[in-house]
Design a protein around this motif. Structure first.
Motif, PDB file in Angstrom:
ATOM      1  N   PRO A 115     -43.684 -95.996  69.702  1.00 13.48           N
ATOM      2  CA  PRO A 115     -42.363 -96.449  70.158  1.00 13.48           C
ATOM      3  C   PRO A 115     -41.751 -95.450  71.135  1.00 13.48           C
ATOM      4  CG  PRO A 115     -42.214 -95.505  67.966  1.00 13.48           C
ATOM      5  CD  PRO A 115     -43.668 -95.581  68.294  1.00 13.48           C
ATOM      6  N   THR A 116     -40.834 -95.942  71.940  1.00 16.35           N
ATOM      7  CA  THR A 116     -40.113 -95.059  72.852  1.00 16.35           C
ATOM      8  C   THR A 116     -39.466 -93.940  72.035  1.00 16.35           C
ATOM      9  OG1 THR A 116     -39.633 -96.984  74.169  1.00 16.35           O
ATOM     10  CG2 THR A 116     -38.318 -95.040  74.627  1.00 16.35           C
ATOM     11  N   GLY A 117     -39.640 -92.718  72.496  1.00 12.96           N
ATOM     12  CA  GLY A 117     -39.073 -91.584  71.760  1.00 12.96           C
ATOM     13  C   GLY A 117     -39.995 -91.106  70.647  1.00 12.96           C
ATOM     14  N   GLY A 118     -41.166 -91.716  70.534  1.00 12.35           N
ATOM     15  CA  GLY A 118     -42.078 -91.379  69.444  1.00 12.35           C
ATOM     16  C   GLY A 118     -42.850 -90.088  69.675  1.00 12.35           C
ATOM     17  N   GLY A 119     -42.908 -89.645  70.931  1.00 12.03           N
ATOM     18  CA  GLY A 119     -43.582 -88.372  71.199  1.00 12.03           C
ATOM     19  C   GLY A 119     -44.954 -88.536  71.818  1.00 12.03           C
ATOM     20  N   LYS A 120     -45.032 -89.378  72.892  1.00 11.89           N
ATOM     21  CA  LYS A 120     -46.327 -89.620  73.522  1.00 11.89           C
ATOM     22  C   LYS A 120     -46.794 -88.430  74.360  1.00 11.89           C
ATOM     23  CE  LYS A 120     -44.832 -93.764  74.954  1.00 11.89           C
ATOM     24  NZ  LYS A 120     -43.891 -94.180  73.900  1.00 11.89           N
ATOM     25  N   SER A 121     -45.843 -87.823  75.089  1.00 14.44           N
ATOM     26  CA  SER A 121     -46.275 -86.828  76.080  1.00 14.44           C
ATOM     27  C   SER A 121     -47.104 -85.702  75.471  1.00 14.44           C
ATOM     28  CB  SER A 121     -45.089 -86.225  76.822  1.00 14.44           C
ATOM     29  OG  SER A 121     -43.932 -86.950  76.610  1.00 14.44           O
ATOM     30  N   ILE A 122     -46.674 -85.245  74.302  1.00 13.92           N
ATOM     31  CA  ILE A 122     -47.394 -84.141  73.665  1.00 13.92           C
ATOM     32  C   ILE A 122     -48.861 -84.511  73.416  1.00 13.92           C
ATOM     33  CG2 ILE A 122     -47.573 -83.170  71.318  1.00 13.92           C
ATOM     34  CD1 ILE A 122     -44.657 -82.392  71.569  1.00 13.92           C
ATOM     35  N   TYR A 127     -42.452 -76.681  67.906  1.00 17.48           N
ATOM     36  CA  TYR A 127     -42.330 -77.629  66.802  1.00 17.48           C
ATOM     37  C   TYR A 127     -43.266 -77.198  65.686  1.00 17.48           C
ATOM     38  CZ  TYR A 127     -40.001 -80.525  70.282  1.00 17.48           C
ATOM     39  OH  TYR A 127     -39.146 -80.988  71.240  1.00 17.48           O
ATOM     40  N   GLN A 154     -49.614 -88.403  66.082  1.00 18.82           N
ATOM     41  CA  GLN A 154     -49.894 -87.455  67.175  1.00 18.82           C
ATOM     42  C   GLN A 154     -51.192 -86.677  66.950  1.00 18.82           C
ATOM     43  OE1 GLN A 154     -46.235 -85.169  67.234  1.00 18.82           O
ATOM     44  NE2 GLN A 154     -45.602 -86.063  69.177  1.00 18.82           N
ATOM     45  N   ARG A 183     -33.848 -89.310  70.759  1.00 24.00           N
ATOM     46  CA  ARG A 183     -35.233 -88.840  70.894  1.00 24.00           C
ATOM     47  C   ARG A 183     -35.429 -87.512  70.188  1.00 24.00           C
ATOM     48  NH1 ARG A 183     -36.929 -91.797  75.835  1.00 24.00           N
ATOM     49  NH2 ARG A 183     -38.989 -90.872  75.826  1.00 24.00           N
ATOM     50  N   GLN A 199     -44.536 -79.148  63.090  1.00 25.37           N
ATOM     51  CA  GLN A 199     -45.641 -80.043  62.742  1.00 25.37           C
ATOM     52  C   GLN A 199     -45.702 -81.273  63.643  1.00 25.37           C
ATOM     53  OE1 GLN A 199     -44.206 -79.755  59.061  1.00 25.37           O
ATOM     54  NE2 GLN A 199     -42.930 -81.577  58.982  1.00 25.37           N
ATOM     55  N   PHE A 200     -46.846 -81.960  63.574  1.00 23.53           N
ATOM     56  CA  PHE A 200     -47.008 -83.170  64.365  1.00 23.53           C
ATOM     57  C   PHE A 200     -46.267 -84.323  63.725  1.00 23.53           C
ATOM     58  CE2 PHE A 200     -50.861 -80.940  65.916  1.00 23.53           C
ATOM     59  CZ  PHE A 200     -50.519 -80.962  67.258  1.00 23.53           C
ATOM     60  N   ARG A 201     -45.842 -85.246  64.547  1.00 28.06           N
ATOM     61  CA  ARG A 201     -45.268 -86.480  64.013  1.00 28.06           C
ATOM     62  C   ARG A 201     -46.392 -87.478  63.795  1.00 28.06           C
ATOM     63  NH1 ARG A 201     -40.583 -87.590  68.301  1.00 28.06           N
ATOM     64  NH2 ARG A 201     -39.024 -86.131  67.550  1.00 28.06           N
TER      65      ARG A 201
HETATM   66  P1  ADP Z   1     -42.053 -90.909  74.404  1.00 30.93           P
HETATM   67  O1  ADP Z   1     -43.002 -91.384  73.366  1.00 30.93           O
HETATM   68  O2  ADP Z   1     -40.893 -91.846  74.584  1.00 30.93           O
HETATM   69  O3  ADP Z   1     -42.708 -90.546  75.700  1.00 30.93           O
HETATM   70  P2  ADP Z   1     -41.490 -88.095  74.298  1.00 30.93           P
HETATM   71  O4  ADP Z   1     -42.866 -87.640  74.515  1.00 30.93           O
HETATM   72  O5  ADP Z   1     -40.530 -87.947  75.416  1.00 30.93           O
HETATM   73  O6  ADP Z   1     -41.446 -89.583  73.770  1.00 30.93           O
HETATM   74  O7  ADP Z   1     -40.910 -87.368  72.996  1.00 30.93           O
HETATM   75  C1  ADP Z   1     -39.627 -87.639  72.511  1.00 30.93           C
HETATM   76  C2  ADP Z   1     -38.963 -86.376  72.002  1.00 30.93           C
HETATM   77  O8  ADP Z   1     -39.548 -85.963  70.792  1.00 30.93           O
HETATM   78  C3  ADP Z   1     -39.068 -85.209  72.962  1.00 30.93           C
HETATM   79  O9  ADP Z   1     -37.825 -84.545  72.991  1.00 30.93           O
HETATM   80  C4  ADP Z   1     -40.161 -84.369  72.343  1.00 30.93           C
HETATM   81  O10 ADP Z   1     -40.040 -83.028  72.714  1.00 30.93           O
HETATM   82  C5  ADP Z   1     -39.914 -84.589  70.854  1.00 30.93           C
HETATM   83  N1  ADP Z   1     -41.125 -84.399  70.038  1.00 30.93           N
HETATM   84  C6  ADP Z   1     -42.367 -84.865  70.288  1.00 30.93           C
HETATM   85  N2  ADP Z   1     -43.232 -84.492  69.318  1.00 30.93           N
HETATM   86  C7  ADP Z   1     -42.515 -83.780  68.412  1.00 30.93           C
HETATM   87  C8  ADP Z   1     -42.844 -83.107  67.175  1.00 30.93           C
HETATM   88  N3  ADP Z   1     -44.076 -83.111  66.689  1.00 30.93           N
HETATM   89  N4  ADP Z   1     -41.839 -82.478  66.518  1.00 30.93           N
HETATM   90  C9  ADP Z   1     -40.590 -82.486  67.012  1.00 30.93           C
HETATM   91  N5  ADP Z   1     -40.225 -83.076  68.164  1.00 30.93           N
HETATM   92  C10 ADP Z   1     -41.170 -83.716  68.866  1.00 30.93           C
END
Ligand code: ADP
Length: 707
Positions: A39-46, A14, A21, A321, A16-18
């Motif tokens: 929010p769900t799909g917001g990108g927590k795991s990263i 990716y 993050q 997502r 850039q960061f959302r």
């Molecule tokens: P949740 O917050 O629901 O746990 P996830 O961590 O599963 O969300 O992230 C949702 C999706 O967004 C995943 O497919 C992830 O790879 C993608 N994602 C997360 N951060 C970024 C980013 N900075 N740029 C693009 N995609 C991202």
């Protein structure tokens, strides 16, 4: 470049960061306990994975999603991250092996189920390791206010205390309420944590609330129209899930189902079929979905009203997502409120909890009746201040659909209810209007009413749906009780007296979410084949958004495919060349000219840069996005469009001018053009307020006066 950004690009591909993050990661890296609400799909795991990669030692991720742990771990292993998991599905021997690997510094991230924290031998083993971070996923499970309370989450604070050198603790949740947030901090015993609450808006989700007279045929139409897309249909009860599922199968739809009445094995298999794209549509109760991180879910339909806004937002959050346009459709029928009330009555023992659940149910009822922007309603519910009350991406702001006058039919129904004198349920009213000769009807002498049989052309289902739609619009009321009855209200009398009209918005035809191009379809098939060979879900390989970007940018050089969001180093090494060679073939066969093909093939053709622009526009990108993506000005993009029209005479495209001109400005421009014509730009500009740019005027002309 910061180390974190470098890691994001290298591993995840990716660019850039959302939103928050980067600050969350920064905070964790500085060793401060952190609570992040996103929010769900917001990108927590990263947010915990990147610190895990940068810290020395191992990060322990506590996650309640045992059934998904393997997938989660496989997914990040696929990115080149050394990860393992420990849960009840593994043997003691397996666990020992994993611990040995951690001791040898070969594991960066270890996922564990919370139940593990109760096992003394496990804790002893962990204590001896160099643990740098403890990340708690779905942290709201610690709170009994939350919807997914897990007793074993209460052991987390004891577990953390056990370490002599305390690791940094990060907690993540999508549940935004104050009570839950306080519970998390207190019960996990976070040490003076920094709390991040991200914006809850998910811009790529279109939010629709529809009050339709025939739900099932709408859904069927919608699925047929979007037949290659993945989607979830949420229903309120198991019975409804079975019912809709079977009706979809009867109509040859590739569907499966998920609810608590199925065996563990069936649920596991059905879920896997969905995640691996073997079936397209999942019909499910709210038992389905926590932790499903399938990124290409394109639509979420609520066939029945959900029980509260939190649940609703979490469920629709499972769509899109990958950031691509996706749709959420709530089909409202008033009789469903009764089902939810019933579920509260029988499912909730504690009286104070019951009161709370009723209150929450009321907020979603208010939502479906809300006349303003639906997105703002939700965001304000979660405590966000919304400055613009027009999101341009919900059914209220877009006011789509066709307005149909149903006054005469409504008068027939209302006068029939009026004449029946006593209160009856929808079914009996339908029988009278359709002229049924049933005993009960004759007994009450309803066959002597002037309204008897006046709607016999309607099917039973259609008529009862119509009556329910009248109720959902407030033209008649439903009196609740064991046998709910229909009663007239002030509005009903106004309809009878012709003082108000009954106008419904009807969606004659379900629309496609987005039109995909041919190359995208090809890339999707390629992805499916590779996924099948490797036994992984297709979205593991590349997300839809990554394929979409490839399908408009035609990368056929290594450096260019690496610029596509979602293509990191490891992904490139694994799949890059296969995808490049597919795209190359396509480009050659279709004689497409791009900067890449020019460099590579040197065929002397003049670059048709406007074709690249038009590909993006036809993909649904706005003029602004296209300009940003191509690093060109909006003016140049408009030049390209004009050139395209001049060379091809093709007018079959739509322009999205978001960010260039507002709806109000567009109307303003149109009225000036109506007055003085469109040939003299400067004169048009002179008649308009200063903040309307030349680009806004040119765009408006290209968009509205094609014919
Ligand atoms: P949740 O917050 O629901 O746990 P996830 O961590 O599963 O969300 O992230 C949702 C999706 O967004 C995943 O497919 C992830 O790879 C993608 N994602 C997360 N951060 C970024 C980013 N900075 N740029 C693009 N995609 C991202």
């Amino acid at each position: 470049m910061s180390k974190a950004l470098n890691t994001l690009q290298q591993y995840f591909g990716y660019k850039q960061f959302r939103n928050s993050q980067s600050s969350v990661i920064d905070c964790i890296l500085r060793g401060k306990d952190t609570l992040a609400v996103m929010p769900t799909g917001g990108g927590k795991s990263i947010c915990y994975q990147i610190p895990a990669l940068l810290f020395e030692g191992v990060t322990i991720v506590i996650s309640p999603l045992i059934s998904l742990m393997k997938d989660q771990v496989d997914n990040i292993k696929d990115l080149g991250i050394s990860a393992e998991y420990i849960n009840s599905s593994l043997s003691y021997k397996n666990i020992k092996e994993i611990i040995e690997k951690i001791k040898a510094n070969e594991v960066k991230i270890l996922y564990v189920a919370p139940e593990r924290l109760e096992a003394a031998d496990f804790c002893e083993l962990i204590k001896s390791l160099n643990v740098s971070q403890i990340a708690i996923d779905e942290a709201h499970c610690v709170s009994s206010w939350g919807h997914d309370f897990r007793t074993s989450y209460r052991n987390i604070s004891k577990f953390i205390k056990m370490f002599t050198k305390k690791p940094v603790v990060s907690a993540f949740t999508a549940t935004a309420t104050e009570e839950v947030r306080e519970d998390i901090i207190r019960l996990i015993n976070l040490n003076n944590p920094k709390v991040f609450i991200s914006g809850f808006d998910r811009e790529n989700l279109k939010i629709n609330v529809l009050k339709l007279s025939n739900r099932f045929s709408y859904v069927l139409n919608y699925i047929v129209e979007n037949k290659d897309q993945s989607g979830i249909i949420y229903v309120a009860t198991r019975k409804e899930a079975d019912n809709i599922y079977e009706k979809l199968l009867d109509n040859n739809i590739s569907a499966s189902r998920y609810h608590a009445g199925l065996s563990d094995e069936d649920r596991r298999k059905n879920q896997e079929d969905f995640v691996y794209d073997r079936i397209n549509v999942m019909v499910a109760t709210n038992a389905f979905g926590m932790g499903i991180d399938k990124s290409n879910v394109r639509f979420v339909i609520h066939y029945n009203i959900p029980k509260n806004i939190e649940g609703y937002y979490q469920e629709i959050g499972r769509a899109g997502r990958d950031g691509e346009k996706s749709e959420c459709i709530l089909l409202f029928a008033p009789q469903d409120i009764m089902t939810q009330k019933y579920l509260i009555e029988v499912g909730t023992q504690r009286p104070e909890r019951r009161v709370l659940e009723y209150k929450k149910l009321q907020t979603i009822i208010d939502f479906v009746h809300h006349n303003g922007c639906l997105r703002s309603y939700i965001l304000e519910y979660f405590g966000e201040k919304v400055s613009d009350d027009n999101c341009n991406n919900c059914s209220n702001c877009l006011s789509e659909g066709e307005l149909v006058d149903r006054t005469i039919e409504a008068q027939k129904v209302i006068s029939c209810i009026y004449r029946m004198k006593r209160d009856f349920g929808v079914k009996t009213i339908v029988d009278v209007l359709r002229g049924s000769a049933q005993k009960k009807i004759l007994q009450y002498k309803f066959n002597e009413l002037s309204t008897y049989g006046i709607m016999k052309d309607y099917s039973k289902d259609k008529l009862s749906d119509f009556i329910n739609t009248l109720i959902s619009h407030g033209f008649i009321d439903l009196r609740e009780g064991e046998f709910p009855t229909v009663i007239l209200n002030e509005n009903s009398m106004k309809v009878l007296k012709n003082e108000v009209k009954v106008i419904f918005k009807e969606f004659v035809k379900a629309k496609k979410i987005s039109s995909d191009n041919e190359l995208f379809e090809g890339l999707r098939n390629l992805r499916r084949e590779i996924a099948k060979e490797e036994g992984v879900p297709p979205y593991f390989i590349f997300s839809d958004s990554t394929l979409k970007e490839m399908s408009v940018k035609y990368p056929i050089e290594k450096e260019h495919i690496l610029e596509i969001s979602g293509v990191g180093q490891i992904k490139y090494e694994k799949y890059g060349e296969v995808f490049i060679s597919f795209i190359k073939n396509y480009v050659l066969e279709n004689k497409i000219t791009t900067s890449d093909t020019l460099n590579r093939f040197k065929d002397g053709n003049k670059t048709k840069t406007f074709e690249v622009t038009m590909n993006m526009i036809n993909e649904g990108m706005s003029v602004n996005e296209t300009a940003e993506e191509r690093k060109l000005t909006v003016g140049t993009i408009l030049n390209h469009i004009e050139k395209y029209i001049a060379e091809t005479n093709n007018l079959d495209f739509n322009l999205d001018l978001t960010g260039i001109v507002t709806v109000e400005q567009e109307n303003n421009i149109k009225s000036v053009i109506e007055e003085i014509g469109m040939s003299k730009l400067t004169q048009i500009k002179a008649k308009l307020p200063n903040d309307i740019s030349f680009e806004a005027i040119r765009g408006t002309i290209l968009k509205n006066y094609k014919n």
